[in-house]
Design a protein around this motif. Structure first.
Motif, PDB file in Angstrom:
ATOM      1  N   CYS A 190       0.853  -1.189   0.000  1.00 20.82           N
ATOM      2  CA  CYS A 190       0.000   0.000   0.000  1.00 20.82           C
ATOM      3  C   CYS A 190       0.887   1.237   0.000  1.00 20.82           C
ATOM      4  O   CYS A 190       1.785   1.374   0.836  1.00 20.82           O
ATOM      5  CB  CYS A 190      -0.915   0.024   1.210  1.00 20.82           C
ATOM      6  SG  CYS A 190      -1.987   1.488   1.212  1.00 20.82           S
ATOM      7  N   TRP A 208      -0.173   4.200   0.535  1.00 22.99           N
ATOM      8  CA  TRP A 208      -0.722   5.190   1.469  1.00 22.99           C
ATOM      9  C   TRP A 208      -0.198   4.961   2.892  1.00 22.99           C
ATOM     10  O   TRP A 208       0.411   5.837   3.484  1.00 22.99           O
ATOM     11  CB  TRP A 208      -2.245   5.129   1.443  1.00 22.99           C
ATOM     12  CG  TRP A 208      -2.891   6.135   2.343  1.00 22.99           C
ATOM     13  CD1 TRP A 208      -3.400   5.915   3.575  1.00 22.99           C
ATOM     14  CD2 TRP A 208      -3.061   7.527   2.090  1.00 22.99           C
ATOM     15  NE1 TRP A 208      -3.889   7.062   4.110  1.00 22.99           N
ATOM     16  CE2 TRP A 208      -3.694   8.085   3.217  1.00 22.99           C
ATOM     17  CE3 TRP A 208      -2.739   8.367   1.000  1.00 22.99           C
ATOM     18  CZ2 TRP A 208      -4.023   9.425   3.299  1.00 22.99           C
ATOM     19  CZ3 TRP A 208      -3.076   9.708   1.087  1.00 22.99           C
ATOM     20  CH2 TRP A 208      -3.708  10.225   2.229  1.00 22.99           C
ATOM     21  N   CYS A 209      -0.401   3.728   3.398  1.00 19.61           N
ATOM     22  CA  CYS A 209       0.015   3.466   4.778  1.00 19.61           C
ATOM     23  C   CYS A 209       1.317   2.667   4.818  1.00 19.61           C
ATOM     24  O   CYS A 209       1.805   2.326   5.890  1.00 19.61           O
ATOM     25  CB  CYS A 209      -1.090   2.729   5.527  1.00 19.61           C
ATOM     26  SG  CYS A 209      -1.388   1.076   4.862  1.00 19.61           S
ATOM     27  N   CYS A 219      -3.757  -3.310   5.279  1.00 16.85           N
ATOM     28  CA  CYS A 219      -3.554  -1.878   5.499  1.00 16.85           C
ATOM     29  C   CYS A 219      -3.672  -1.582   6.986  1.00 16.85           C
ATOM     30  O   CYS A 219      -4.329  -2.303   7.735  1.00 16.85           O
ATOM     31  CB  CYS A 219      -4.612  -1.082   4.732  1.00 16.85           C
ATOM     32  SG  CYS A 219      -4.167  -0.825   3.011  1.00 16.85           S
ATOM     33  N   HIS A 271      -6.856   0.620   1.800  1.00 18.33           N
ATOM     34  CA  HIS A 271      -6.952   1.982   1.284  1.00 18.33           C
ATOM     35  C   HIS A 271      -7.309   1.948  -0.199  1.00 18.33           C
ATOM     36  O   HIS A 271      -6.837   1.066  -0.921  1.00 18.33           O
ATOM     37  CB  HIS A 271      -5.626   2.715   1.525  1.00 18.33           C
ATOM     38  CG  HIS A 271      -5.403   3.041   2.965  1.00 18.33           C
ATOM     39  ND1 HIS A 271      -4.360   2.512   3.698  1.00 18.33           N
ATOM     40  CD2 HIS A 271      -6.116   3.824   3.823  1.00 18.33           C
ATOM     41  CE1 HIS A 271      -4.438   2.964   4.945  1.00 18.33           C
ATOM     42  NE2 HIS A 271      -5.496   3.749   5.049  1.00 18.33           N
TER      43      HIS A 271
HETATM   44 ZN   LIG Z   1      -3.043   1.128   3.183  1.00 18.94          ZN
END
Ligand SMILES: [Zn+2]
Length: 239
Positions: free
Chosen positions: A186, A188-189, A197, A218
């Motif tokens: 991921c 994003w995280c 996530c 996400h």
């Molecule tokens: Zn994530």
């Protein structure tokens, strides 16, 4: 094609290419008989096939006067292509005449044969989905299940599935050959590949940061997984 359909096709091609017009009635009848004979096993229309359209394409693209073989040859090529794509499987629910307890399998074979004939004659569209029991899609399923590892019997795995929702969900996706968000990290995280996530939780007392697994990935990871899946499907088909 019935003689009526052949006559209609001839009238159509003569309209498109006036060089084909014959003044002599006897010659016209001879030609009709010849075309009827040579096109007797070519349908006027079938799934994905139209004899008139094929004749029109020939007249539009070839300097040579159209022959019956300019219609029959494309038909046989079309039929061979359809049969190559037809996988010969059908829904048993659509064949109530087949007794599932019939051990001879005669009814099943008869139904398969009838279906093949119907597809070959263009009366029925080919079944082109691939069963997951063979071919590249099945190989892909095997590969993904193997990558997930298999260290316990399926019965035990099924019992444990409720306690291992992520693992169970991945196995289900792999078996159905669908995109799996855990196949990609991921962005994003920053959860690595294979891990769910995570959300950040800050302890208001000492401001310590803790991570907990999120139930839902996400959205950017879902998109990345879909793109990853599409790329791999492309490679599979190319291979
Ligand atoms: Zn994530």
């Amino acid at each position: 094609m019935t003689p009526r359909e052949v006559a209609a096709l001839l009238a159509y091609v003569v309209g498109l290419d006036p060089r084909l017009a014959l003044d002599d009635q006897a010659a016209a009848e001879d030609r009709l008989a010849q075309w009827c004979d040579l096109l007797s096993d070519v349908p006027a229309q079938a799934h994905g096939w139209d004899a008139a359209r094929t004749a029109r394409e020939h007249i539009a693209s070839s300097p040579y006067r159209i022959q019956p073989s300019d219609v029959s040859r494309p038909w046989f090529a079309h039929r061979a292509d359809v049969m190559r794509r037809h996988v010969g499987t059908f829904e048993p629910t659509e064949h109530p005449e087949i007794d599932p307890d019939d051990e001879t399998g005669d009814a099943f074979v008869a139904a398969l044969r009838a279906e093949r004939l119907a597809v070959a004659a263009g009366r029925q569209a080919p079944v082109t989905h691939r069963a997951l029991t063979s071919g590249p899609a099945a190989a892909e399923v095997e590969r993904r299940l193997a990558a997930l590892g298999d260290y316990m019997p399926k019965t035990v795995r099924d019992l444990l599935a409720a306690h291992r929702p992520h693992r169970a969900a991945r196995e289900r996706l792999a078996a159905a050959n669908l995109p799996d968000v855990l196949d990609v990290p991921c962005t994003w995280c920053l959860a690595p590949q294979g891990e769910p996530c995570r959300g950040r939780r800050i302890n208001p007392g000492n401001h310590a940061i803790a991570y907990r697994a999120r139930k839902d990935p996400h959205p950017c990871r879902v998109e990345d997984a879909a793109a990853h899946y599409a790329r791999r499907q492309e490679q599979e088909t190319a291979a």
